[in-house]
Design a protein around this motif. Structure first.
Motif, PDB file in Angstrom:
ATOM      1  N   PRO A 819      -1.795   0.180   2.551  1.00  0.00           N
ATOM      2  CA  PRO A 819      -2.138  -1.252   2.532  1.00  0.00           C
ATOM      3  C   PRO A 819      -3.017  -1.621   1.341  1.00  0.00           C
ATOM      4  CG  PRO A 819      -2.356  -0.361   4.751  1.00  0.00           C
ATOM      5  CD  PRO A 819      -2.111   0.808   3.840  1.00  0.00           C
ATOM      6  N   ARG A 820      -3.903  -0.706   0.946  1.00  0.00           N
ATOM      7  CA  ARG A 820      -4.782  -1.008  -0.185  1.00  0.00           C
ATOM      8  C   ARG A 820      -3.998  -1.075  -1.491  1.00  0.00           C
ATOM      9  NH1 ARG A 820      -9.981  -0.986   0.633  1.00  0.00           N
ATOM     10  NH2 ARG A 820     -10.481  -0.412  -1.503  1.00  0.00           N
ATOM     11  N   THR A 821      -2.958  -0.223  -1.625  1.00  0.00           N
ATOM     12  CA  THR A 821      -2.116  -0.281  -2.827  1.00  0.00           C
ATOM     13  C   THR A 821      -1.355  -1.601  -2.871  1.00  0.00           C
ATOM     14  OG1 THR A 821      -1.878   2.119  -2.877  1.00  0.00           O
ATOM     15  CG2 THR A 821      -0.225   0.844  -4.050  1.00  0.00           C
ATOM     16  N   VAL A 822      -0.860  -2.033  -1.718  1.00  0.00           N
ATOM     17  CA  VAL A 822      -0.173  -3.334  -1.651  1.00  0.00           C
ATOM     18  C   VAL A 822      -1.127  -4.452  -2.057  1.00  0.00           C
ATOM     19  CG1 VAL A 822       0.946  -4.990  -0.122  1.00  0.00           C
ATOM     20  CG2 VAL A 822       1.453  -2.552   0.104  1.00  0.00           C
ATOM     21  N   GLY A 823      -2.346  -4.408  -1.505  1.00  0.00           N
ATOM     22  CA  GLY A 823      -3.329  -5.432  -1.857  1.00  0.00           C
ATOM     23  C   GLY A 823      -3.658  -5.428  -3.340  1.00  0.00           C
ATOM     24  N   SER A 824      -3.717  -4.235  -3.936  1.00  0.00           N
ATOM     25  CA  SER A 824      -3.994  -4.140  -5.367  1.00  0.00           C
ATOM     26  C   SER A 824      -2.865  -4.756  -6.189  1.00  0.00           C
ATOM     27  CB  SER A 824      -4.189  -2.672  -5.760  1.00  0.00           C
ATOM     28  OG  SER A 824      -4.418  -2.548  -7.145  1.00  0.00           O
ATOM     29  N   HIS A 825      -1.600  -4.499  -5.783  1.00  0.00           N
ATOM     30  CA  HIS A 825      -0.471  -5.107  -6.489  1.00  0.00           C
ATOM     31  C   HIS A 825      -0.531  -6.624  -6.395  1.00  0.00           C
ATOM     32  CE1 HIS A 825       1.898  -1.804  -7.980  1.00  0.00           C
ATOM     33  NE2 HIS A 825       1.884  -1.178  -6.816  1.00  0.00           N
ATOM     34  N   LEU A 826      -0.826  -7.147  -5.205  1.00  0.00           N
ATOM     35  CA  LEU A 826      -0.891  -8.595  -5.054  1.00  0.00           C
ATOM     36  C   LEU A 826      -2.032  -9.174  -5.895  1.00  0.00           C
ATOM     37  CD1 LEU A 826      -0.203  -8.958  -1.227  1.00  0.00           C
ATOM     38  CD2 LEU A 826       1.308  -9.614  -3.103  1.00  0.00           C
ATOM     39  N   TYR A 827      -3.135  -8.451  -5.939  1.00  0.00           N
ATOM     40  CA  TYR A 827      -4.259  -8.895  -6.764  1.00  0.00           C
ATOM     41  C   TYR A 827      -3.848  -9.035  -8.227  1.00  0.00           C
ATOM     42  CZ  TYR A 827      -8.427  -8.121  -9.668  1.00  0.00           C
ATOM     43  OH  TYR A 827      -9.382  -8.198 -10.640  1.00  0.00           O
ATOM     44  N   ASN A 828      -2.998  -8.101  -8.683  1.00  0.00           N
ATOM     45  CA  ASN A 828      -2.571  -8.118 -10.079  1.00  0.00           C
ATOM     46  C   ASN A 828      -1.515  -9.190 -10.367  1.00  0.00           C
ATOM     47  OD1 ASN A 828      -4.210  -6.016 -11.042  1.00  0.00           O
ATOM     48  ND2 ASN A 828      -2.843  -4.481 -10.182  1.00  0.00           N
ATOM     49  N   VAL A 829      -0.663  -9.501  -9.362  1.00  0.00           N
ATOM     50  CA  VAL A 829       0.431 -10.420  -9.644  1.00  0.00           C
ATOM     51  C   VAL A 829       0.069 -11.880  -9.389  1.00  0.00           C
ATOM     52  CG1 VAL A 829       2.146  -8.653  -9.127  1.00  0.00           C
ATOM     53  CG2 VAL A 829       1.533 -10.297  -7.358  1.00  0.00           C
ATOM     54  N   TYR A 830      -0.906 -12.155  -8.529  1.00  0.00           N
ATOM     55  CA  TYR A 830      -1.238 -13.550  -8.247  1.00  0.00           C
ATOM     56  C   TYR A 830      -1.546 -14.352  -9.518  1.00  0.00           C
ATOM     57  CZ  TYR A 830      -1.526 -12.956  -3.138  1.00  0.00           C
ATOM     58  OH  TYR A 830      -1.232 -12.742  -1.827  1.00  0.00           O
ATOM     59  N   PRO A 831      -2.409 -13.831 -10.401  1.00  0.00           N
ATOM     60  CA  PRO A 831      -2.673 -14.616 -11.622  1.00  0.00           C
ATOM     61  C   PRO A 831      -1.427 -14.843 -12.461  1.00  0.00           C
ATOM     62  CG  PRO A 831      -4.327 -12.900 -11.325  1.00  0.00           C
ATOM     63  CD  PRO A 831      -3.236 -12.617 -10.328  1.00  0.00           C
ATOM     64  N   LYS A 832      -0.531 -13.858 -12.513  1.00  0.00           N
ATOM     65  CA  LYS A 832       0.695 -14.021 -13.298  1.00  0.00           C
ATOM     66  C   LYS A 832       1.582 -15.112 -12.716  1.00  0.00           C
ATOM     67  CE  LYS A 832       0.825  -9.101 -14.583  1.00  0.00           C
ATOM     68  NZ  LYS A 832       1.626  -7.852 -14.505  1.00  0.00           N
ATOM     69  N   LEU A 833       1.540 -15.256 -11.396  1.00  0.00           N
ATOM     70  CA  LEU A 833       2.394 -16.238 -10.733  1.00  0.00           C
ATOM     71  C   LEU A 833       1.710 -17.600 -10.608  1.00  0.00           C
ATOM     72  CD1 LEU A 833       3.818 -13.987  -7.869  1.00  0.00           C
ATOM     73  CD2 LEU A 833       4.828 -14.470 -10.088  1.00  0.00           C
ATOM     74  N   GLY A 834       0.421 -17.648 -10.890  1.00  0.00           N
ATOM     75  CA  GLY A 834      -0.291 -18.919 -10.785  1.00  0.00           C
ATOM     76  C   GLY A 834      -0.500 -19.362  -9.357  1.00  0.00           C
ATOM     77  N   VAL A 835      -0.631 -18.387  -8.425  1.00  0.00           N
ATOM     78  CA  VAL A 835      -0.862 -18.727  -7.025  1.00  0.00           C
ATOM     79  C   VAL A 835      -2.156 -18.066  -6.587  1.00  0.00           C
ATOM     80  CG1 VAL A 835       1.598 -18.886  -6.554  1.00  0.00           C
ATOM     81  CG2 VAL A 835       0.416 -16.731  -6.130  1.00  0.00           C
TER      82      VAL A 835
END
Length: 849
Positions: A819-835
């Motif tokens: 779950p922490r790896t998933v959270g880390s990926h989301l942390y990295n992609v949110y700024p790229k997606l502007g969400v």
């Protein structure tokens, strides 16, 4: 409960599939979901046709269909003659059974007729037990349901659909309950167990709702097993029942080879009847029960003598010898107790605490019993379960009242009391034994931690006197002592350093040290120290703009808090979650402005929690445009004379208070608070506090030069460590510049604000920046190219699953990630997606298509 949203869409959404199959393990809630659907459909005026397939009727053609359609058999009069004759043949006792194709066509015609007078729901439970002829007709019907008038809801046991259904049927897999939901369900049961018994129940149930309920009942009334479960075990051959007994007694990590050796056979056919009945799975060198109730039945349906012999047989073959011998023991036995004590040194905290508690019970001598109970108490404290700690402390006090006053026992009980929100009692307990201890460093460190949570000035003063330092220097002094103490563990050193870094606003160092400590503590199963660290760690991550990481940590912490009943930690994390939503701009009018419910704790002796709740309420009000409400909440962080409610957390809100004051015309009152904050910060405030005070002064200090303070709040390169705080200062500076007809300078600031807001996912801040840009004469920027294509394949998978509403844990299970790896990926992609969160991802997927 999972799946209810799918049921609602099935019944109300014209674009949803007209057939839905719900699959899951026995007890996962499939039948409950079917009943909910039936009630809702009936309430909406639909006719519900329901059936439950039965294994004993699986060989009888059309048995399930007969049950389903019996209530509407008289409606066949409206059908064409051929269809009516075929349909009547289904209920005629002596008639030859109709052909599947003919009957399927007649059933479809009947449903069309029924639908003319209102919606129809077909609800079939346990489809895996349906007779083959009925299943064929139901599959034919399911393929041809297209309009809204008729819908079909099926359930089936297992993790794959039964054969014969349409390949494109919508499938919803019911997953186990989250740890938090399972804990809530346990606590809702009458006579629910506490302490160790509660934790063992949650581990055995593994998130299965029925297992949670039945194991709770079994704990209240030993020997109670659902009749159907007991019957499924009793129906097995004797040698298979014996094998299941041995399997039910084994440790989870026990290998099949050891189990077979204990059974005295190498013939795997002994498991075949249990596998055929769906009770166990034998694979990968393990025997796994399909649910906890079957395991309990396999154990309790055998006499005590056989259970004891099975334990001894397993002990003779397994490296986990001590545990099996302890289960077989019926009285004190020093050799078994010593073996358990030795095994505890190599175990995780839960297993160690359980083994030491049992070792104490088996100890013939009082001195050994006291030593082992004290060790069990320490292990349970490290595990972080306050109720278990209190149970063990009571046992220790009964065994030896003097031992209950030892430093180890007092540390454990005081820590448990604090996690449950009783800060005064915890503080008085630990400080009461400080004068009796040769080296009070550990006790004073705990007292300081309690004082940080209580926020009470008298607590800080008392710790300072005992430590021989000024109250303001307590934390630094005790941190140095903890790091230098003989035998001080790496996690303890990291936590002490991280706590000091949090206090001194060294946020990057704080977050990194907490991260390292967390990894070590999780590996050891030591959640107790983690519980103390979580709120401060989330605080640091929020300040650093690492919001996805903070969100993942909040959800993990809330699971642990529910399982272990960390009352005040749960309130802290709920307040921080509300804060995060407000920062992202996700608040809505339904959000409680006052933040989480604090009635379960005394906020007067939990000022840190109270401060977090007030900030959460204030930021929520600001996000909703309620500046008056925001000012009331944030002003309560300080007394009438400006003294902070919490000496650390309150001053960090001074700029937010100034923003609310500026919007409500309360600048003078906020300036009074700011002056008091400046005084308490002294001559050498931290960089972060300096920046926050400059921002506040620019808004509310009538004697100051606003532009000077604004510039000092944003130009310092160190401000980049706290991106949101810097962006908010830039936004207020830009507004000030624009109102003084300096639009070019304002635009430069606003461009940076917008970039920061998009990167962080601060939706409301981004909208404010865009509005100010328009007001300063900048046309709307063209929409950027959709960035989903820039992500890696794995990141796209995670985004798609998150958009469907899956949690980090559920995504991790599907993609074999933590779950922490998933959270880390989301942390990295949110700024790229502007969400800013997973709630905004669905629109992105629509754009991608």
């Amino acid at each position: 409960m999972g799946g209810e949203a799918d049921v609602d869409r099935l019944l109300t959404d014209a674009d949803a599939p007209r057939s839905l199959l719900v699959i899951g393990e026995p007890g996962s809630g499939k039948t409950r979901l079917l009943r909910i659907a039936a009630r809702r459909a009936t309430a909406q005026g639909a006719r519900v046709l329901a059936a439950r397939a039965c294994p004993s009727e699986a060989r009888e053609s059309y048995a399930c269909l007969h049950q389903l359609l019996l209530p509407v058999r008289d409606e066949c009069e409206a059908l064409a003659e051929d269809e009516r004759r075929v349909f009547q043949g289904l209920f005629a006792a002596c008639a030859a059974p109709p052909r599947d194709r003919d009957l399927a066509t007649a059933v479809l015609a009947l449903l069309a007729h029924l639908a003319r007078s209102g919606p129809v729901l077909l609800a079939v439970d346990d489809l895996q037990d349906c007779d083959r002829a009925s299943a064929a007709v139901l599959a034919f019907v399911a393929r041809r349901l297209t309009g809204r008038a008729v819908t079909a809801l099926f359930t089936a046991c297992g993790d794959t659909p039964p054969p014969g259904l349409p390949a494109d049927i919508a499938v919803r897999s019911l997953r186990p309950l989250s740890p938090k939901a399972a804990a809530r369900l346990v606590d809702a049961q009458p006579g629910a167990p506490t302490g160790r018994a509660r934790l063992e129940l949650l581990r055995r149930a593994a998130g299965n709702p029925l297992a949670v309920i039945e194991l709770s009942r079994a704990a209240d009334r030993p020997g109670r097993i659902p009749r159907a479960v007991a019957a499924s075990v009793d129906a097995l051959p004797e040698d298979t029942r014996r094998a299941l007994l041995y399997a039910a007694l084994t440790e989870p990590q026990e290998e099949l080879a050891v189990l077979m050796a204990a059974l005295g056979t190498d013939d795997l056919r002994v498991w075949a009847p249990a596998e055929a009945a769906g009770l166990v799975t034998v694979a990968d060198g393990r025997v796994v029960f399909r649910n906890a109730l079957t395991r309990l039945a396999a154990l309790q349906r055998q006499p005590a003598k056989l259970r004891q012999q099975a334990c001894r047989d397993l002990a003779a073959r397994s490296v986990h010898r001590a545990g099996y011998l302890a289960t077989a023991a019926v009285g004190p036995d020093e050799s078994v107790a010593a073996a358990l004590e030795e095994a505890a040194d190599r175990a995780d905290r839960f297993t160690a605490a359980r083994a030491l508690e049992r070792a104490a019970q088996l100890s013939p001598r009082a001195v050994d019993r006291v030593r082992r109970l004290t060790a069990a108490l320490t292990a349970a404290s490290d595990l972080g379960d306050p109720e278990w700690v209190r149970e063990l402390y009571a046992a220790l006090a009964e065994a030896c009242p003097g031992a209950a006053g030892s430093g180890a026992a007092v540390r454990a009980l005081s820590g448990a009391l604090s996690l449950q929100s009783y800060q005064r009692e915890a503080f008085d307990l630990v400080m009461g034994v400080v004068p009796l201890t040769d080296d009070p460093s550990m006790l004073l460190g705990l007292a300081a931690a309690v004082a940080r949570q209580s926020g009470l000035p008298e607590h800080w003063r008392e710790v300072g006197r005992a430590a021989g330092v000024h109250a303001d220097d307590v934390l630094a002094s005790l941190t140095a002592r903890a790091s230098a103490a003989p035998g001080s563990s790496r996690p303890v050193q990291l936590l002490a350093a991280a706590s000091l870094a949090h206090r001194t606003d060294e946020s990057d160092r704080c977050a990194e040290q907490y991260r390292q400590a967390g990894e070590l503590l999780r590996a050891e199963g030591a959640l107790g120290p983690l519980a103390w660290a979580l709120p401060d760690q989330v605080d640091a991550l929020l300040g650093l703009g690492r919001w996805a990481e903070a969100e993942s940590l909040i959800e993990e912490g809330l699971d642990h808090a529910a399982v272990h009943r960390w009352t005040r930690v749960e309130l802290d994390l709920q307040a921080l979650r509300t804060t995060l939503r407000a920062l992202r701009g996700e608040s809505d009018p339904g959000t409680a402005v006052a933040g989480p419910d604090g009635r379960s704790v005394s906020l007067h002796e939990n000022r840190a929690t109270h401060a977090r709740m007030l900030r959460a309420g204030g930021l929520t009000a600001l996000a909703l445009g309620d500046a008056e409400g925001a000012f009331r909440q944030l002003r309560t962080l300080f007394a009438d004379d400006g003294e902070p409610l919490d000496p650390f957390l309150s001053p960090r809100c001074v700029a937010e208070l100034a923003v609310a004051a500026h919007r409500t015309g309360r600048q003078r009152e906020a300036a009074h608070v700011l002056a008091r904050v400046r005084h308490r910060q002294g001559d050498r405030p931290t960089t972060r506090m300096t920046l926050l005070m400059h921002h506040a002064a620019a808004l509310v200090d009538e004697d100051a030069d606003p532009e000077h303070h604004f510039q000092l709040a944003v130009v310092n390169s160190e401000a980049a460590h706290w991106p949101l705080e810097r962006a908010l200062a830039r936004l207020d500076l830009a507004r000030w510049l624009r109102r003084r007809r300096r639009p070019l300078e304002a635009r430069a600031q606003l461009t940076v604000v917008l970039e920061t807001a998009v990167r962080l996912g601060a939706r409301q801040l981004a909208e404010s920046a865009r509005g100010e840009l328009r007001a300063s004469g900048v046309a709307e920027a063209p929409a950027a190219e959709h960035p989903l294509a820039e992500l890696t394949a794995q990141q796209r998978q995670i985004v798609r699953l998150a958009a469907k509403g899956l949690s980090n844990r559920e995504i991790g299970e599907q993609l074999f990630l933590s779950p922490r790896t998933v959270g880390s990926h989301l942390y990295n992609v949110y700024p790229k997606l502007g969400v800013s969160s997973r709630h905004q991802l669905r629109d992105l997927l629509v754009c991608e298509k």
